[in-house]
Design a protein around this motif. Structure first.
Motif, PDB file in Angstrom:
ATOM      1  N   MET A 153       0.836  -1.166   0.000  1.00 62.46           N
ATOM      2  CA  MET A 153       0.000   0.000   0.000  1.00 62.46           C
ATOM      3  C   MET A 153       0.890   1.241   0.000  1.00 62.46           C
ATOM      4  SD  MET A 153      -2.619   1.515   2.924  1.00 62.46           S
ATOM      5  CE  MET A 153      -1.722   0.819   4.256  1.00 62.46           C
ATOM      6  N   ASP A 154       0.491   2.198  -0.822  1.00 59.93           N
ATOM      7  CA  ASP A 154       1.137   3.504  -0.794  1.00 59.93           C
ATOM      8  C   ASP A 154       0.110   4.537  -1.244  1.00 59.93           C
ATOM      9  OD1 ASP A 154       1.054   3.543  -3.609  1.00 59.93           O
ATOM     10  OD2 ASP A 154       3.113   2.859  -3.797  1.00 59.93           O
ATOM     11  N   HIS A 155       0.565   5.759  -1.449  1.00 60.65           N
ATOM     12  CA  HIS A 155      -0.347   6.840  -1.820  1.00 60.65           C
ATOM     13  C   HIS A 155      -1.009   6.612  -3.181  1.00 60.65           C
ATOM     14  CE1 HIS A 155       0.719   9.342   1.571  1.00 60.65           C
ATOM     15  NE2 HIS A 155       2.002   9.122   1.321  1.00 60.65           N
ATOM     16  N   ASN A 156      -0.395   5.815  -4.030  1.00 58.04           N
ATOM     17  CA  ASN A 156      -0.899   5.638  -5.392  1.00 58.04           C
ATOM     18  C   ASN A 156      -1.822   4.443  -5.584  1.00 58.04           C
ATOM     19  OD1 ASN A 156       0.649   7.857  -6.412  1.00 58.04           O
ATOM     20  ND2 ASN A 156       2.442   6.535  -6.246  1.00 58.04           N
ATOM     21  N   ASN A 157      -1.790   3.468  -4.691  1.00 58.16           N
ATOM     22  CA  ASN A 157      -2.579   2.258  -4.919  1.00 58.16           C
ATOM     23  C   ASN A 157      -3.544   1.930  -3.784  1.00 58.16           C
ATOM     24  OD1 ASN A 157      -0.906   1.312  -2.910  1.00 58.16           O
ATOM     25  ND2 ASN A 157      -0.140  -0.433  -4.048  1.00 58.16           N
ATOM     26  N   PHE A 158      -3.905   2.916  -2.988  1.00 51.75           N
ATOM     27  CA  PHE A 158      -4.739   2.658  -1.813  1.00 51.75           C
ATOM     28  C   PHE A 158      -6.059   1.975  -2.162  1.00 51.75           C
ATOM     29  CE2 PHE A 158      -8.121   3.847   1.147  1.00 51.75           C
ATOM     30  CZ  PHE A 158      -7.637   3.228   2.288  1.00 51.75           C
ATOM     31  N   LEU A 159      -6.774   2.450  -3.164  1.00 54.22           N
ATOM     32  CA  LEU A 159      -8.081   1.866  -3.470  1.00 54.22           C
ATOM     33  C   LEU A 159      -7.973   0.406  -3.902  1.00 54.22           C
ATOM     34  CD1 LEU A 159      -9.921   4.837  -5.205  1.00 54.22           C
ATOM     35  CD2 LEU A 159     -10.182   4.002  -2.866  1.00 54.22           C
ATOM     36  N   CYS A 160      -6.986   0.077  -4.698  1.00 55.63           N
ATOM     37  CA  CYS A 160      -6.771  -1.325  -5.083  1.00 55.63           C
ATOM     38  C   CYS A 160      -6.393  -2.159  -3.868  1.00 55.63           C
ATOM     39  CB  CYS A 160      -5.682  -1.427  -6.145  1.00 55.63           C
ATOM     40  SG  CYS A 160      -6.161  -0.736  -7.721  1.00 55.63           S
ATOM     41  N   TRP A 161      -5.503  -1.635  -3.043  1.00 55.53           N
ATOM     42  CA  TRP A 161      -5.087  -2.335  -1.827  1.00 55.53           C
ATOM     43  C   TRP A 161      -6.287  -2.558  -0.920  1.00 55.53           C
ATOM     44  CZ3 TRP A 161      -5.730  -0.717   3.161  1.00 55.53           C
ATOM     45  CH2 TRP A 161      -5.115  -1.494   4.151  1.00 55.53           C
ATOM     46  N   LYS A 162      -7.088  -1.526  -0.717  1.00 50.24           N
ATOM     47  CA  LYS A 162      -8.239  -1.618   0.178  1.00 50.24           C
ATOM     48  C   LYS A 162      -9.215  -2.684  -0.299  1.00 50.24           C
ATOM     49  CE  LYS A 162     -11.996   1.011   2.212  1.00 50.24           C
ATOM     50  NZ  LYS A 162     -12.753   2.256   2.221  1.00 50.24           N
ATOM     51  N   SER A 163      -9.490  -2.722  -1.581  1.00 52.61           N
ATOM     52  CA  SER A 163     -10.403  -3.713  -2.131  1.00 52.61           C
ATOM     53  C   SER A 163      -9.884  -5.131  -1.874  1.00 52.61           C
ATOM     54  CB  SER A 163     -10.566  -3.474  -3.634  1.00 52.61           C
ATOM     55  OG  SER A 163     -11.330  -4.492  -4.210  1.00 52.61           O
ATOM     56  N   GLN A 164      -8.614  -5.355  -2.127  1.00 52.71           N
ATOM     57  CA  GLN A 164      -8.028  -6.674  -1.901  1.00 52.71           C
ATOM     58  C   GLN A 164      -8.012  -7.007  -0.408  1.00 52.71           C
ATOM     59  OE1 GLN A 164      -4.045  -7.142  -3.350  1.00 52.71           O
ATOM     60  NE2 GLN A 164      -3.993  -9.312  -2.917  1.00 52.71           N
ATOM     61  N   PHE A 165      -7.684  -6.033   0.417  1.00 52.39           N
ATOM     62  CA  PHE A 165      -7.601  -6.262   1.849  1.00 52.39           C
ATOM     63  C   PHE A 165      -8.964  -6.595   2.432  1.00 52.39           C
ATOM     64  CE2 PHE A 165      -6.446  -5.463   6.235  1.00 52.39           C
ATOM     65  CZ  PHE A 165      -5.167  -5.985   6.275  1.00 52.39           C
ATOM     66  N   GLU A 166      -9.998  -5.920   1.960  1.00 52.50           N
ATOM     67  CA  GLU A 166     -11.354  -6.215   2.432  1.00 52.50           C
ATOM     68  C   GLU A 166     -11.758  -7.641   2.065  1.00 52.50           C
ATOM     69  OE1 GLU A 166     -13.386  -1.792   2.574  1.00 52.50           O
ATOM     70  OE2 GLU A 166     -13.443  -2.912   0.699  1.00 52.50           O
ATOM     71  N   ASP A 167     -11.340  -8.117   0.908  1.00 55.96           N
ATOM     72  CA  ASP A 167     -11.616  -9.506   0.526  1.00 55.96           C
ATOM     73  C   ASP A 167     -10.922 -10.485   1.476  1.00 55.96           C
ATOM     74  OD1 ASP A 167     -13.135  -8.642  -1.615  1.00 55.96           O
ATOM     75  OD2 ASP A 167     -11.530  -8.921  -3.093  1.00 55.96           O
ATOM     76  N   VAL A 168      -9.685 -10.200   1.833  1.00 53.21           N
ATOM     77  CA  VAL A 168      -8.950 -11.058   2.764  1.00 53.21           C
ATOM     78  C   VAL A 168      -9.635 -11.060   4.127  1.00 53.21           C
ATOM     79  CG1 VAL A 168      -6.765 -11.316   4.030  1.00 53.21           C
ATOM     80  CG2 VAL A 168      -6.752 -10.818   1.579  1.00 53.21           C
ATOM     81  N   LEU A 169     -10.051  -9.894   4.588  1.00 51.89           N
ATOM     82  CA  LEU A 169     -10.739  -9.821   5.878  1.00 51.89           C
ATOM     83  C   LEU A 169     -12.038 -10.614   5.853  1.00 51.89           C
ATOM     84  CD1 LEU A 169     -10.190  -6.088   6.857  1.00 51.89           C
ATOM     85  CD2 LEU A 169      -8.970  -8.101   7.686  1.00 51.89           C
ATOM     86  N   GLU A 170     -12.785 -10.497   4.775  1.00 56.48           N
ATOM     87  CA  GLU A 170     -14.037 -11.250   4.656  1.00 56.48           C
ATOM     88  C   GLU A 170     -13.760 -12.750   4.645  1.00 56.48           C
ATOM     89  OE1 GLU A 170     -17.854 -11.768   1.667  1.00 56.48           O
ATOM     90  OE2 GLU A 170     -16.470 -10.114   1.337  1.00 56.48           O
ATOM     91  N   LEU A 171     -12.760 -13.170   3.916  1.00 52.70           N
ATOM     92  CA  LEU A 171     -12.397 -14.578   3.844  1.00 52.70           C
ATOM     93  C   LEU A 171     -12.093 -15.156   5.225  1.00 52.70           C
ATOM     94  CD1 LEU A 171     -11.635 -17.066   2.083  1.00 52.70           C
ATOM     95  CD2 LEU A 171      -9.326 -16.137   2.030  1.00 52.70           C
ATOM     96  N   HIS A 172     -11.458 -14.358   6.068  1.00 51.75           N
ATOM     97  CA  HIS A 172     -11.074 -14.805   7.412  1.00 51.75           C
ATOM     98  C   HIS A 172     -12.083 -14.390   8.485  1.00 51.75           C
ATOM     99  CE1 HIS A 172      -7.199 -16.440   6.266  1.00 51.75           C
ATOM    100  NE2 HIS A 172      -7.074 -15.407   5.458  1.00 51.75           N
ATOM    101  N   ASP A 173     -13.254 -13.922   8.056  1.00 51.60           N
ATOM    102  CA  ASP A 173     -14.323 -13.490   8.970  1.00 51.60           C
ATOM    103  C   ASP A 173     -13.825 -12.427   9.953  1.00 51.60           C
ATOM    104  OD1 ASP A 173     -16.962 -13.491   9.883  1.00 51.60           O
ATOM    105  OD2 ASP A 173     -16.557 -15.021  11.399  1.00 51.60           O
TER     106      ASP A 173
END
Length: 76
Positions: A1-21
Protein backbone atom coordinates in the motif's frame (compact mmCIF):
# COMPACT_ATOMS: atom_id res chain seq x y z
CA UNK A 1 0.00 0.00 0.00
CA UNK A 2 1.14 3.50 -0.79
CA UNK A 3 -0.35 6.84 -1.82
CA UNK A 4 -0.90 5.64 -5.39
CA UNK A 5 -2.58 2.26 -4.92
CA UNK A 6 -4.74 2.66 -1.81
CA UNK A 7 -8.08 1.87 -3.47
CA UNK A 8 -6.77 -1.33 -5.08
CA UNK A 9 -5.09 -2.33 -1.83
CA UNK A 10 -8.24 -1.62 0.18
CA UNK A 11 -10.40 -3.71 -2.13
CA UNK A 12 -8.03 -6.67 -1.90
CA UNK A 13 -7.60 -6.26 1.85
CA UNK A 14 -11.35 -6.22 2.43
CA UNK A 15 -11.62 -9.51 0.53
CA UNK A 16 -8.95 -11.06 2.76
CA UNK A 17 -10.74 -9.82 5.88
CA UNK A 18 -14.04 -11.25 4.66
CA UNK A 19 -12.40 -14.58 3.84
CA UNK A 20 -11.07 -14.81 7.41
CA UNK A 21 -14.32 -13.49 8.97
CA UNK A 22 -12.54 -10.39 10.25
CA UNK A 23 -14.44 -7.62 8.47
CA UNK A 24 -16.10 -6.63 11.76
CA UNK A 25 -12.70 -5.39 12.92
CA UNK A 26 -12.75 -2.51 10.43
CA UNK A 27 -16.50 -1.86 10.67
CA UNK A 28 -16.72 -1.20 14.39
CA UNK A 29 -15.80 2.10 16.00
CA UNK A 30 -15.01 0.72 19.41
CA UNK A 31 -11.67 -0.37 20.77
CA UNK A 32 -11.88 -3.70 22.57
CA UNK A 33 -10.29 -4.03 25.97
CA UNK A 34 -7.05 -6.00 26.05
CA UNK A 35 -8.17 -8.23 28.92
CA UNK A 36 -11.49 -9.79 29.85
CA UNK A 37 -12.83 -9.61 33.43
CA UNK A 38 -11.22 -12.99 34.16
CA UNK A 39 -7.83 -11.51 33.11
CA UNK A 40 -7.62 -13.60 29.92
CA UNK A 41 -6.77 -12.02 26.59
CA UNK A 42 -9.81 -10.64 24.79
CA UNK A 43 -10.25 -12.41 21.41
CA UNK A 44 -11.59 -9.17 19.89
CA UNK A 45 -8.42 -7.36 20.94
CA UNK A 46 -6.33 -10.10 19.36
CA UNK A 47 -8.26 -9.78 16.09
CA UNK A 48 -7.73 -6.02 16.06
CA UNK A 49 -3.98 -6.40 16.57
CA UNK A 50 -3.77 -9.11 13.90
CA UNK A 51 -5.50 -6.93 11.30
CA UNK A 52 -3.45 -3.87 12.23
CA UNK A 53 -0.24 -5.87 11.88
CA UNK A 54 -1.37 -7.07 8.41
CA UNK A 55 -2.03 -3.47 7.40
CA UNK A 56 1.37 -2.32 8.63
CA UNK A 57 3.10 -5.26 6.95
CA UNK A 58 1.60 -4.39 3.57
CA UNK A 59 2.35 -0.67 3.75
CA UNK A 60 5.16 0.83 1.72
CA UNK A 61 8.08 2.30 3.60
CA UNK A 62 7.05 5.78 2.46
CA UNK A 63 3.88 5.70 4.58
CA UNK A 64 4.79 3.15 7.25
CA UNK A 65 5.81 5.84 9.73
CA UNK A 66 2.38 7.44 9.35
CA UNK A 67 0.79 4.22 10.62
CA UNK A 68 2.76 3.95 13.86
CA UNK A 69 0.22 5.79 16.04
CA UNK A 70 -2.81 4.32 14.26
CA UNK A 71 -5.56 2.05 15.36
CA UNK A 72 -7.74 0.18 12.88
CA UNK A 73 -10.22 3.06 12.87
CA UNK A 74 -7.72 5.64 11.65
CA UNK A 75 -6.29 3.39 8.92
CA UNK A 76 -9.29 2.27 6.91
Amino acid sequence: MDHNNFLCWKSQFEDVLELHDLEDVIKTETHPQKKLPDASLNPSYSKDKLVLSWIKATASSSIKTLLIPCSIICVI
